[in-house]
Design a protein around this motif. Structure first.
Motif, PDB file in Angstrom:
ATOM      1  N   PHE A  21      37.624 -17.106  35.306  1.00 27.61           N
ATOM      2  CA  PHE A  21      36.916 -18.151  36.039  1.00 27.61           C
ATOM      3  C   PHE A  21      37.557 -19.482  35.687  1.00 27.61           C
ATOM      4  N   ARG A  22      37.796 -20.296  36.696  1.00 28.64           N
ATOM      5  CA  ARG A  22      38.432 -21.597  36.484  1.00 28.64           C
ATOM      6  C   ARG A  22      37.501 -22.700  36.973  1.00 28.64           C
ATOM      7  N   TYR A  23      37.374 -23.728  36.155  1.00 33.92           N
ATOM      8  CA  TYR A  23      36.551 -24.884  36.480  1.00 33.92           C
ATOM      9  C   TYR A  23      37.374 -26.147  36.276  1.00 33.92           C
ATOM     10  N   THR A  24      37.032 -27.175  37.033  1.00 32.49           N
ATOM     11  CA  THR A  24      37.596 -28.506  36.828  1.00 32.49           C
ATOM     12  C   THR A  24      36.466 -29.401  36.366  1.00 32.49           C
ATOM     13  N   ILE A  36      38.077 -19.536  31.747  1.00 34.57           N
ATOM     14  CA  ILE A  36      37.286 -18.538  31.040  1.00 34.57           C
ATOM     15  C   ILE A  36      37.825 -17.166  31.404  1.00 34.57           C
ATOM     16  N   ASP A  37      38.233 -16.424  30.398  1.00 33.20           N
ATOM     17  CA  ASP A  37      38.725 -15.058  30.590  1.00 33.20           C
ATOM     18  C   ASP A  37      37.674 -14.128  29.989  1.00 33.20           C
ATOM     19  N   ASP A  38      36.821 -13.608  30.849  1.00 32.43           N
ATOM     20  CA  ASP A  38      35.708 -12.783  30.374  1.00 32.43           C
ATOM     21  C   ASP A  38      36.188 -11.446  29.818  1.00 32.43           C
ATOM     22  N   ALA A  39      37.317 -10.952  30.318  1.00 28.38           N
ATOM     23  CA  ALA A  39      37.858  -9.684  29.811  1.00 28.38           C
ATOM     24  C   ALA A  39      38.370  -9.852  28.378  1.00 28.38           C
ATOM     25  N   ARG A  40      39.014 -10.962  28.120  1.00 29.82           N
ATOM     26  CA  ARG A  40      39.548 -11.226  26.765  1.00 29.82           C
ATOM     27  C   ARG A  40      38.562 -11.962  25.877  1.00 29.82           C
ATOM     28  N   LYS A  41      37.433 -12.379  26.479  1.00 33.27           N
ATOM     29  CA  LYS A  41      36.380 -13.087  25.749  1.00 33.27           C
ATOM     30  C   LYS A  41      36.881 -14.393  25.150  1.00 33.27           C
ATOM     31  N   THR A  42      37.559 -15.198  26.009  1.00 35.56           N
ATOM     32  CA  THR A  42      38.067 -16.491  25.557  1.00 35.56           C
ATOM     33  C   THR A  42      37.759 -17.580  26.584  1.00 35.56           C
ATOM     34  N   LEU A  43      37.645 -18.797  26.092  1.00 27.97           N
ATOM     35  CA  LEU A  43      37.510 -19.985  26.912  1.00 27.97           C
ATOM     36  C   LEU A  43      38.578 -20.950  26.446  1.00 27.97           C
ATOM     37  N   ARG A  44      39.341 -21.501  27.382  1.00 27.57           N
ATOM     38  CA  ARG A  44      40.422 -22.443  27.054  1.00 27.57           C
ATOM     39  C   ARG A  44      40.023 -23.817  27.571  1.00 27.57           C
ATOM     40  N   TRP A  45      39.978 -24.798  26.662  1.00 27.52           N
ATOM     41  CA  TRP A  45      39.569 -26.161  27.002  1.00 27.52           C
ATOM     42  C   TRP A  45      40.344 -27.141  26.134  1.00 27.52           C
ATOM     43  N   TYR A  50      38.635 -20.848  22.514  1.00 30.92           N
ATOM     44  CA  TYR A  50      37.353 -20.535  21.898  1.00 30.92           C
ATOM     45  C   TYR A  50      37.013 -19.074  22.169  1.00 30.92           C
ATOM     46  N   ALA A  51      36.395 -18.415  21.224  1.00 29.69           N
ATOM     47  CA  ALA A  51      35.849 -17.071  21.448  1.00 29.69           C
ATOM     48  C   ALA A  51      34.527 -17.260  22.191  1.00 29.69           C
ATOM     49  N   ILE A  52      34.224 -16.358  23.126  1.00 29.81           N
ATOM     50  CA  ILE A  52      32.974 -16.491  23.879  1.00 29.81           C
ATOM     51  C   ILE A  52      32.110 -15.242  23.764  1.00 29.81           C
ATOM     52  N   THR A  53      30.819 -15.478  23.842  1.00 36.75           N
ATOM     53  CA  THR A  53      29.824 -14.416  23.950  1.00 36.75           C
ATOM     54  C   THR A  53      28.839 -14.854  25.036  1.00 36.75           C
ATOM     55  N   ARG A  64      28.564 -18.755  25.082  1.00 41.57           N
ATOM     56  CA  ARG A  64      28.607 -19.545  23.852  1.00 41.57           C
ATOM     57  C   ARG A  64      30.065 -19.548  23.423  1.00 41.57           C
ATOM     58  N   ALA A  65      30.678 -20.729  23.365  1.00 42.83           N
ATOM     59  CA  ALA A  65      32.086 -20.874  22.984  1.00 42.83           C
ATOM     60  C   ALA A  65      32.154 -21.354  21.535  1.00 42.83           C
ATOM     61  N   THR A  66      32.911 -20.629  20.703  1.00 48.48           N
ATOM     62  CA  THR A  66      33.003 -20.992  19.290  1.00 48.48           C
ATOM     63  C   THR A  66      34.439 -20.928  18.791  1.00 48.48           C
ATOM     64  N   ARG A  67      34.741 -21.791  17.872  1.00 53.12           N
ATOM     65  CA  ARG A  67      35.967 -21.770  17.083  1.00 53.12           C
ATOM     66  C   ARG A  67      35.608 -22.461  15.773  1.00 53.12           C
ATOM     67  N   PRO A  68      36.392 -22.309  14.735  1.00 54.86           N
ATOM     68  CA  PRO A  68      36.012 -22.897  13.446  1.00 54.86           C
ATOM     69  C   PRO A  68      35.682 -24.394  13.565  1.00 54.86           C
ATOM     70  N   GLY A  69      34.465 -24.739  13.195  1.00 57.07           N
ATOM     71  CA  GLY A  69      34.027 -26.130  13.206  1.00 57.07           C
ATOM     72  C   GLY A  69      33.531 -26.647  14.546  1.00 57.07           C
ATOM     73  N   GLU A  70      33.577 -25.842  15.588  1.00 62.48           N
ATOM     74  CA  GLU A  70      33.150 -26.285  16.919  1.00 62.48           C
ATOM     75  C   GLU A  70      32.410 -25.172  17.639  1.00 62.48           C
ATOM     76  N   ALA A  71      31.416 -25.564  18.424  1.00 63.02           N
ATOM     77  CA  ALA A  71      30.695 -24.602  19.261  1.00 63.02           C
ATOM     78  C   ALA A  71      29.971 -25.368  20.361  1.00 63.02           C
ATOM     79  N   PHE A  72      29.860 -24.748  21.519  1.00 59.17           N
ATOM     80  CA  PHE A  72      29.070 -25.311  22.609  1.00 59.17           C
ATOM     81  C   PHE A  72      28.696 -24.200  23.575  1.00 59.17           C
ATOM     82  N   ASP A  73      27.673 -24.480  24.392  1.00 63.10           N
ATOM     83  CA  ASP A  73      27.225 -23.545  25.413  1.00 63.10           C
ATOM     84  C   ASP A  73      27.751 -24.011  26.760  1.00 63.10           C
ATOM     85  N   PHE A  74      28.541 -23.171  27.419  1.00 64.20           N
ATOM     86  CA  PHE A  74      29.060 -23.447  28.750  1.00 64.20           C
ATOM     87  C   PHE A  74      28.136 -22.731  29.723  1.00 64.20           C
TER      88      PHE A  74
END
Length: 97
Positions: A21-24, A36-45, A50-53, A64-74
Motif C-alpha cells: 500500500f502506498r500513501y502520500t 506499507i508491505d503487509d506481506a513483509r510486515k514493514t512500513l517505510r517512512w 518499521y516493523a508492523i503489526t 502499529r509501526a515500531t523500530r528501536p526508540g520509535e513507534a506510532f499507529d498508522f
C-alpha cells in the motif's frame, strides 16, 4: 503437455493481489511517501523501516509501526485517507491509486 503449458500461461496472466500500500503524506508543505508491505510486515517512512503489526484501535484498519526508540499507529479511514501521530504532529496521508 500442451495443456500444462496452456494452464501455466493462463495462471501467470491472472493478476496477483499485491500486499503493498502506498500513501502520500503532507509534512511542512512537502509530499512524502509511505510504503506499507503487509506481506513483509514493514512500513517505510522517511528512509526508515518499521516493523508492523495489525492495530485494532484504528477507525477502519491500521498498523502499529515500531523500530528501536520509535513507534506510532498508522490508521486508515474511508476514501483512502490515513493519518498518524509522530511526536506532537498529526501527519495526514492519501492512498495512491
Amino acid at each position: 503437455m500442451k495443456y500444462l503449458v496452456a494452464a501455466i500461461m493462463i495462471v501467470s496472466a491472472i493478476p496477483v493481489r499485491a500486499d503493498v500500500f502506498r500513501y502520500t503524506c503532507r509534512v511542512n508543505g512537502k509530499s512524502l511517501a509511505v510504503r506499507i508491505d503487509d506481506a513483509r510486515k514493514t512500513l517505510r517512512w522517511r528512509k526508515k523501516t518499521y516493523a508492523i503489526t495489525a492495530q485494532e484501535n484504528c477507525a477502519k484498519f491500521g498498523w502499529r509501526a515500531t523500530r528501536p526508540g520509535e513507534a506510532f499507529d498508522f490508521c486508515t479511514a474511508t476514501q483512502g485517507y490515513a493519518d498518524f501521530q509522530q511526536g506532537n504532529r498529526l501527519i495526514q496521508c492519501d492512498q495512491d491509486r
